[in-house]
Design a protein around this motif. Structure first.
Motif, PDB file in Angstrom:
ATOM      1  N   UNK A 138      -4.789 -12.792 -11.326  1.00  0.00           N
ATOM      2  CA  UNK A 138      -3.368 -13.787 -12.629  1.00  0.00           C
ATOM      3  C   UNK A 138      -2.710 -14.248 -11.937  1.00  0.00           C
ATOM      4  N   UNK A 139      -2.125 -15.792 -11.738  1.00  0.00           N
ATOM      5  CA  UNK A 139      -0.602 -16.030 -10.812  1.00  0.00           C
ATOM      6  C   UNK A 139      -0.697 -16.710 -12.127  1.00  0.00           C
ATOM      7  N   UNK A 140       0.990 -15.700 -11.979  1.00  0.00           N
ATOM      8  CA  UNK A 140       1.970 -16.325 -13.065  1.00  0.00           C
ATOM      9  C   UNK A 140       2.793 -17.887 -12.849  1.00  0.00           C
TER      10      UNK A 140
ATOM     11  N   UNK B  21       0.809  -1.396  -0.242  1.00  0.00           N
ATOM     12  CA  UNK B  21       0.160  -0.539  -0.217  1.00  0.00           C
ATOM     13  C   UNK B  21       1.000   1.049  -0.317  1.00  0.00           C
ATOM     14  N   UNK B  22       1.829   0.832   0.489  1.00  0.00           N
ATOM     15  CA  UNK B  22       2.831   2.238   0.477  1.00  0.00           C
ATOM     16  C   UNK B  22       3.688   2.487  -0.782  1.00  0.00           C
ATOM     17  N   UNK B  23       3.993   1.554  -1.582  1.00  0.00           N
ATOM     18  CA  UNK B  23       4.050   1.421  -2.552  1.00  0.00           C
ATOM     19  C   UNK B  23       5.314   0.332  -3.329  1.00  0.00           C
ATOM     20  N   UNK B  24       5.377  -0.746  -1.950  1.00  0.00           N
ATOM     21  CA  UNK B  24       7.121  -1.154  -1.637  1.00  0.00           C
ATOM     22  C   UNK B  24       6.598  -2.702  -2.355  1.00  0.00           C
ATOM     23  N   UNK B  25       7.292  -3.223  -3.486  1.00  0.00           N
ATOM     24  CA  UNK B  25       6.961  -4.381  -3.921  1.00  0.00           C
ATOM     25  C   UNK B  25       8.520  -5.614  -2.728  1.00  0.00           C
ATOM     26  N   UNK B  26       8.078  -6.285  -2.172  1.00  0.00           N
ATOM     27  CA  UNK B  26       8.317  -7.514  -1.419  1.00  0.00           C
ATOM     28  C   UNK B  26       7.558  -8.773  -1.136  1.00  0.00           C
ATOM     29  N   UNK B  27       8.405  -9.426  -1.288  1.00  0.00           N
ATOM     30  CA  UNK B  27       8.342 -11.668  -1.512  1.00  0.00           C
ATOM     31  C   UNK B  27       7.747 -11.615  -2.260  1.00  0.00           C
ATOM     32  N   UNK B  28       7.107 -10.926  -3.580  1.00  0.00           N
ATOM     33  CA  UNK B  28       6.777 -11.164  -5.082  1.00  0.00           C
ATOM     34  C   UNK B  28       6.297 -10.081  -5.668  1.00  0.00           C
ATOM     35  N   UNK B  29       5.672 -10.477  -6.979  1.00  0.00           N
ATOM     36  CA  UNK B  29       5.455  -9.082  -7.711  1.00  0.00           C
ATOM     37  C   UNK B  29       3.983  -8.904  -8.225  1.00  0.00           C
TER      38      UNK B  29
ATOM     39  N   UNK C  11      15.604 -19.154  -0.849  1.00  0.00           N
ATOM     40  CA  UNK C  11      14.823 -20.382  -0.605  1.00  0.00           C
ATOM     41  C   UNK C  11      13.736 -19.709  -1.631  1.00  0.00           C
ATOM     42  N   UNK C  12      13.492 -18.350  -1.996  1.00  0.00           N
ATOM     43  CA  UNK C  12      12.532 -18.037  -2.849  1.00  0.00           C
ATOM     44  C   UNK C  12      12.814 -17.840  -3.958  1.00  0.00           C
ATOM     45  N   UNK C  13      14.402 -17.883  -4.234  1.00  0.00           N
ATOM     46  CA  UNK C  13      14.490 -18.538  -6.077  1.00  0.00           C
ATOM     47  C   UNK C  13      14.682 -20.031  -6.170  1.00  0.00           C
ATOM     48  N   UNK C  14      15.221 -20.265  -5.298  1.00  0.00           N
ATOM     49  CA  UNK C  14      14.905 -22.206  -5.389  1.00  0.00           C
ATOM     50  C   UNK C  14      13.456 -22.079  -5.730  1.00  0.00           C
ATOM     51  N   UNK C  15      12.102 -21.420  -5.106  1.00  0.00           N
ATOM     52  CA  UNK C  15      11.062 -21.967  -5.935  1.00  0.00           C
ATOM     53  C   UNK C  15      10.331 -21.276  -7.396  1.00  0.00           C
ATOM     54  N   UNK C  16      10.806 -20.633  -7.635  1.00  0.00           N
ATOM     55  CA  UNK C  16      10.686 -19.573  -8.873  1.00  0.00           C
ATOM     56  C   UNK C  16      11.330 -20.500 -10.030  1.00  0.00           C
ATOM     57  N   UNK C  17      10.311 -20.114 -10.944  1.00  0.00           N
ATOM     58  CA  UNK C  17      10.799 -20.262 -12.574  1.00  0.00           C
ATOM     59  C   UNK C  17      12.182 -19.425 -12.998  1.00  0.00           C
TER      60      UNK C  17
ATOM     61  N   UNK D 218      -9.006  -5.200 -17.809  1.00  0.00           N
ATOM     62  CA  UNK D 218      -7.782  -4.916 -16.884  1.00  0.00           C
ATOM     63  C   UNK D 218      -8.067  -6.203 -15.781  1.00  0.00           C
ATOM     64  N   UNK D 219      -6.977  -6.582 -14.695  1.00  0.00           N
ATOM     65  CA  UNK D 219      -6.843  -7.500 -14.048  1.00  0.00           C
ATOM     66  C   UNK D 219      -5.203  -7.711 -13.275  1.00  0.00           C
ATOM     67  N   UNK D 220      -6.048  -8.043 -11.637  1.00  0.00           N
ATOM     68  CA  UNK D 220      -4.490  -7.688 -10.938  1.00  0.00           C
ATOM     69  C   UNK D 220      -3.897  -9.243 -11.265  1.00  0.00           C
ATOM     70  N   UNK D 221      -2.451  -9.110 -11.402  1.00  0.00           N
ATOM     71  CA  UNK D 221      -1.579 -10.780 -11.454  1.00  0.00           C
ATOM     72  C   UNK D 221      -0.425 -10.086 -10.385  1.00  0.00           C
ATOM     73  N   UNK D 222      -0.014 -11.551  -9.943  1.00  0.00           N
ATOM     74  CA  UNK D 222       0.774 -12.100  -8.724  1.00  0.00           C
ATOM     75  C   UNK D 222       1.489 -12.937  -9.482  1.00  0.00           C
ATOM     76  N   UNK D 223       3.219 -12.475  -9.611  1.00  0.00           N
ATOM     77  CA  UNK D 223       4.258 -13.311 -10.181  1.00  0.00           C
ATOM     78  C   UNK D 223       4.889 -13.478  -9.145  1.00  0.00           C
ATOM     79  N   UNK D 224       6.598 -14.072  -9.216  1.00  0.00           N
ATOM     80  CA  UNK D 224       6.754 -14.278  -8.221  1.00  0.00           C
ATOM     81  C   UNK D 224       8.439 -13.188  -8.544  1.00  0.00           C
ATOM     82  N   UNK D 225       8.915 -13.110  -7.022  1.00  0.00           N
ATOM     83  CA  UNK D 225       9.559 -12.253  -6.972  1.00  0.00           C
ATOM     84  C   UNK D 225      10.555 -12.446  -5.689  1.00  0.00           C
TER      85      UNK D 225
END
Length: 208
Positions: free
Chosen positions: A143-145, A8-16, A91-97, A29-36
């Motif tokens: 959407x969930x990438x 809400x403060x404009x800081x992306x964290x844990x994912x995109x 660990x986050x990277x390991x879970x990422x494509x 238009x649609x909301x999208x969630x992606x690894x990050x």
């Protein structure tokens, strides 16, 4: 709740997360969630075995520790937190494509009913996140990438200690706001992301 407040403060964290044109319906238009959630450019930086990559990882840990020190941590606490942050991000990277896997538009287009997110990643408090970002109740699909990333993220929320998450989130706030803080933060940020990663030799004047 904290992740939602940071978004809400404009800081992306844990994912995109963001709002985009629906790839299969360009009138919508649609909301999208992606690894990050990574401090290094992409997942392979965490796993490449060559000497250059190992040097970048070590420089990254040093940079994280120095930034945390600038924010008030003792040298010992900053070093311990930086080491733990690298482990968590790995660990986050390991879970990422991989980048290659992300080239497949079909594989990375997964439309979910909003209510189904709780089944995909039950350990993530979706309702709290949506509440903090004022996500409209009328939006029923997202959407969930990379669905498996969010499953793994939810499990990490449970398995990793609150202290590690606090250090990680503190680092993410500092990383994304360093350019707007004092000169010491600006210079430290540039030393790693500008010089070390990009080879840029000189920082632009602040007014630019």
């Amino acid at each position: 709740d904290t992740v939602g407040r940071l978004y809400a403060a404009g800081l992306d964290t844990c994912f995109n997360f963001g709002v985009q044109v629906d790839d299969k319906d360009t009138t919508a238009m649609i909301a999208g969630f992606y690894q990050g959630g990574l401090g290094l450019p992409e997942r392979d930086y965490y796993f490449r075995p060559d000497e250059k990559s190992a040097d970048i990882r070590q420089a990254y840990v040093t940079h994280v520790a120095r930034t945390l020190e600038l924010a008030g941590a003792t040298p010992a606490d900053a070093k311990g937190a930086a080491d733990a942050i690298l482990v968590l991000e790995t660990k986050l990277a390991k879970a990422s494509r991989t980048l290659v896997e992300r080239r497949d538009p079909e594989k990375n287009y997964n439309k979910f009913e909003r209510t189904a997110l709780a089944k995909q990643a039950p350990a993530f408090a979706w309702a709290g996140f949506f509440r903090h970002i004022n996500f409209p109740e009328t939006e029923k699909t997202v959407l969930v990438g990379q669905p498996e990333f969010f499953t793994a993220l939810g499990e990490l929320f449970r398995s990793e200690s609150p202290a590690v998450w606090r250090d990680y989130l503190r680092w993410q706030v500092l990383r994304q706001s360093s350019d707007y803080l004092s000169r010491a933060f600006v210079d430290e940020h540039f030393a790693f992301y500008g010089k070390k990663l990009s080879g840029t030799t000189e920082l632009k004047p602040r007014w630019k």
